[in-house]
Design a protein around this motif. Structure first.
Motif, mmCIF file in Angstrom:
data_model
loop_
_atom_site.group_PDB
_atom_site.id
_atom_site.type_symbol
_atom_site.label_atom_id
_atom_site.label_comp_id
_atom_site.label_asym_id
_atom_site.label_seq_id
_atom_site.Cartn_x
_atom_site.Cartn_y
_atom_site.Cartn_z
ATOM 1 N N ARG A 1 0.841 -1.202 0.000
ATOM 2 C CA ARG A 1 0.000 0.000 0.000
ATOM 3 C C ARG A 1 0.870 1.243 0.000
ATOM 4 N NH1 ARG A 1 -5.321 -1.315 1.559
ATOM 5 N NH2 ARG A 1 -5.733 0.829 2.181
ATOM 6 N N THR A 2 0.385 2.303 -0.682
ATOM 7 C CA THR A 2 1.097 3.575 -0.741
ATOM 8 C C THR A 2 0.158 4.675 -0.266
ATOM 9 O OG1 THR A 2 2.390 2.805 -2.638
ATOM 10 C CG2 THR A 2 2.332 5.180 -2.230
ATOM 11 N N ALA A 3 0.526 5.341 0.840
ATOM 12 C CA ALA A 3 -0.301 6.422 1.402
ATOM 13 C C ALA A 3 -1.750 5.971 1.583
ATOM 14 C CB ALA A 3 -0.235 7.657 0.517
ATOM 15 N N GLY A 4 -1.914 4.748 2.069
ATOM 16 C CA GLY A 4 -3.248 4.239 2.340
ATOM 17 C C GLY A 4 -3.990 3.726 1.129
ATOM 18 N N VAL A 5 -3.351 3.733 -0.040
ATOM 19 C CA VAL A 5 -4.001 3.265 -1.271
ATOM 20 C C VAL A 5 -3.344 1.952 -1.692
ATOM 21 C CG1 VAL A 5 -4.473 3.772 -3.698
ATOM 22 C CG2 VAL A 5 -4.555 5.606 -2.003
ATOM 23 N N THR A 7 -1.883 -0.938 -3.969
ATOM 24 C CA THR A 7 -1.201 -0.903 -5.262
ATOM 25 C C THR A 7 -1.527 -2.146 -6.073
ATOM 26 O OG1 THR A 7 0.772 -1.883 -4.253
ATOM 27 C CG2 THR A 7 0.686 0.525 -4.416
ATOM 28 N N TRP A 8 -1.437 -1.997 -7.374
ATOM 29 C CA TRP A 8 -1.706 -3.089 -8.313
ATOM 30 C C TRP A 8 -0.380 -3.751 -8.685
ATOM 31 C CZ3 TRP A 8 -5.569 -5.962 -9.949
ATOM 32 C CH2 TRP A 8 -5.436 -6.695 -11.124
ATOM 33 N N PRO A 9 -0.323 -5.092 -8.785
ATOM 34 C CA PRO A 9 0.938 -5.775 -9.108
ATOM 35 C C PRO A 9 1.279 -5.669 -10.595
ATOM 36 C CG PRO A 9 -0.828 -7.386 -8.863
ATOM 37 C CD PRO A 9 -1.411 -6.045 -8.491
ATOM 38 N N ARG A 35 -1.725 5.470 -11.740
ATOM 39 C CA ARG A 35 -0.446 5.908 -11.175
ATOM 40 C C ARG A 35 -0.516 6.043 -9.668
ATOM 41 N NH1 ARG A 35 1.318 10.093 -16.036
ATOM 42 N NH2 ARG A 35 2.263 8.472 -17.353
ATOM 43 N N ARG A 36 -1.673 6.427 -9.148
ATOM 44 C CA ARG A 36 -1.832 6.488 -7.689
ATOM 45 C C ARG A 36 -1.758 5.101 -7.065
ATOM 46 N NH1 ARG A 36 -5.739 10.361 -9.154
ATOM 47 N NH2 ARG A 36 -7.450 8.861 -8.858
ATOM 48 N N ARG A 37 -1.891 4.088 -7.895
ATOM 49 C CA ARG A 37 -1.843 2.699 -7.414
ATOM 50 C C ARG A 37 -0.587 1.976 -7.875
ATOM 51 N NH1 ARG A 37 -6.358 5.115 -7.441
ATOM 52 N NH2 ARG A 37 -7.897 4.602 -5.824
ATOM 53 N N GLY A 38 0.464 2.761 -8.120
ATOM 54 C CA GLY A 38 1.768 2.204 -8.397
ATOM 55 C C GLY A 38 1.988 1.692 -9.796
ATOM 56 N N GLU A 86 -15.030 4.331 -14.822
ATOM 57 C CA GLU A 86 -14.847 4.547 -13.392
ATOM 58 C C GLU A 86 -14.430 3.198 -12.811
ATOM 59 O OE1 GLU A 86 -14.917 7.086 -11.497
ATOM 60 O OE2 GLU A 86 -15.982 8.664 -12.575
ATOM 61 N N ILE A 87 -13.379 3.182 -12.012
ATOM 62 C CA ILE A 87 -12.822 1.934 -11.497
ATOM 63 C C ILE A 87 -13.084 1.827 -10.001
ATOM 64 C CG2 ILE A 87 -10.735 0.521 -11.333
ATOM 65 C CD1 ILE A 87 -9.550 2.318 -13.587
ATOM 66 N N ASP A 88 -13.534 0.667 -9.567
ATOM 67 C CA ASP A 88 -13.789 0.431 -8.155
ATOM 68 C C ASP A 88 -12.457 0.451 -7.403
ATOM 69 O OD1 ASP A 88 -14.400 -0.681 -5.612
ATOM 70 O OD2 ASP A 88 -16.074 -1.814 -6.462
ATOM 71 N N PRO A 89 -12.332 1.258 -6.356
ATOM 72 C CA PRO A 89 -11.065 1.322 -5.614
ATOM 73 C C PRO A 89 -10.628 -0.009 -5.020
ATOM 74 C CG PRO A 89 -12.486 3.174 -5.039
ATOM 75 C CD PRO A 89 -13.318 2.237 -5.863
ATOM 76 N N VAL A 90 -11.540 -0.954 -4.885
ATOM 77 C CA VAL A 90 -11.191 -2.253 -4.304
ATOM 78 C C VAL A 90 -10.412 -3.127 -5.281
ATOM 79 C CG1 VAL A 90 -13.227 -3.599 -5.010
ATOM 80 C CG2 VAL A 90 -12.134 -4.085 -2.823
#
Length: 201
Positions: A1-5, A7-9, A35-38, A86-90
């Motif tokens: 996780r990055t800053a509480g978000v 990340t995607w592999p 990008r917020r998810r790595g 729109e992408i589900d944050p989960v």
């Protein structure tokens, strides 16, 4: 996780985004989400000399998937993500379920592709379990908003003769010809936005 978000592999499953000039703002938003998810997604701008339509959509998707897999030689999957979603944050948290060596769609429009028990649950207003289900009535399926494909499937689909339609129709043709099921992420993990279309005018 990055800053509480979460990340995607991306090393295991790079992200490929096809886009057109008319959707630059939408593409920028989706790229920023990843990008917020790595993830530094691979983006392919459709050749502006090509008319917007199904045939150019296939060409653009095949090329961006090829580039994404080339950028990550060890990746066993690739995620094709349209630029008008729109992408589900989960989503990143579900990578262990989704990266399973199967062709998976993260969005479907019709209850016809779900089993009877899920259709009943939707009609009765009950929540659906988070799972994968093989798509019933595959011949009636469409939608390339977000797809996860094993590397070997993506590579073989790229070599498969294009008959008609956009990338979803092309993929479906390969799946049906090779008796390979499509799996549906339940519930949907992406949703469509009302923007200029890439595969249809």
């Amino acid at each position: 996780r990055t800053a509480g978000v979460s990340t995607w592999p991306a090393r295991e499953c790079p992200v490929a985004i096809p886009t057109i000039t008319a959707r630059a703002d939408a593409a920028a938003r989706v790229i920023a989400w990843w990008r917020r998810r790595g993830v530094d997604p691979v983006v392919e701008l459709q050749d502006p000399r090509m008319p917007v339509g199904p045939s150019s959509h296939v060409v653009t998707c095949i090329e961006v998937i090829r580039r994404a897999l080339e950028a990550e030689p060890g990746a066993r999957h690739v995620l094709l993500c349209e630029d008008d979603v729109e992408i589900d944050p989960v989503l990143p948290d579900l990578a262990p379920m989704l990266l399973c060596g199967r062709a998976v769609t993260l969005w479907t429009t019709r209850l016809a592709h779900l089993p009877a028990r899920m259709v009943r649950a939707v009609r009765e207003g009950r929540p659906l379990p988070r799972t994968l289900e093989w798509a019933r009535n595959l011949r009636g399926w469409h939608g390339s908003l977000a797809l996860i494909l094993p590397r070997h499937v993506a590579e073989q689909v790229a070599e498969w003769p294009v008959e008609r339609g956009g990338y979803d129709t092309h993929l479906k043709s390969w799946l049906l010809a090779h008796d390979v099921p499509l799996w549906v992420a339940v519930p949907n993990l992406v949703q469509h936005l009302p923007l200029p279309r890439q595969a249809t005018k």
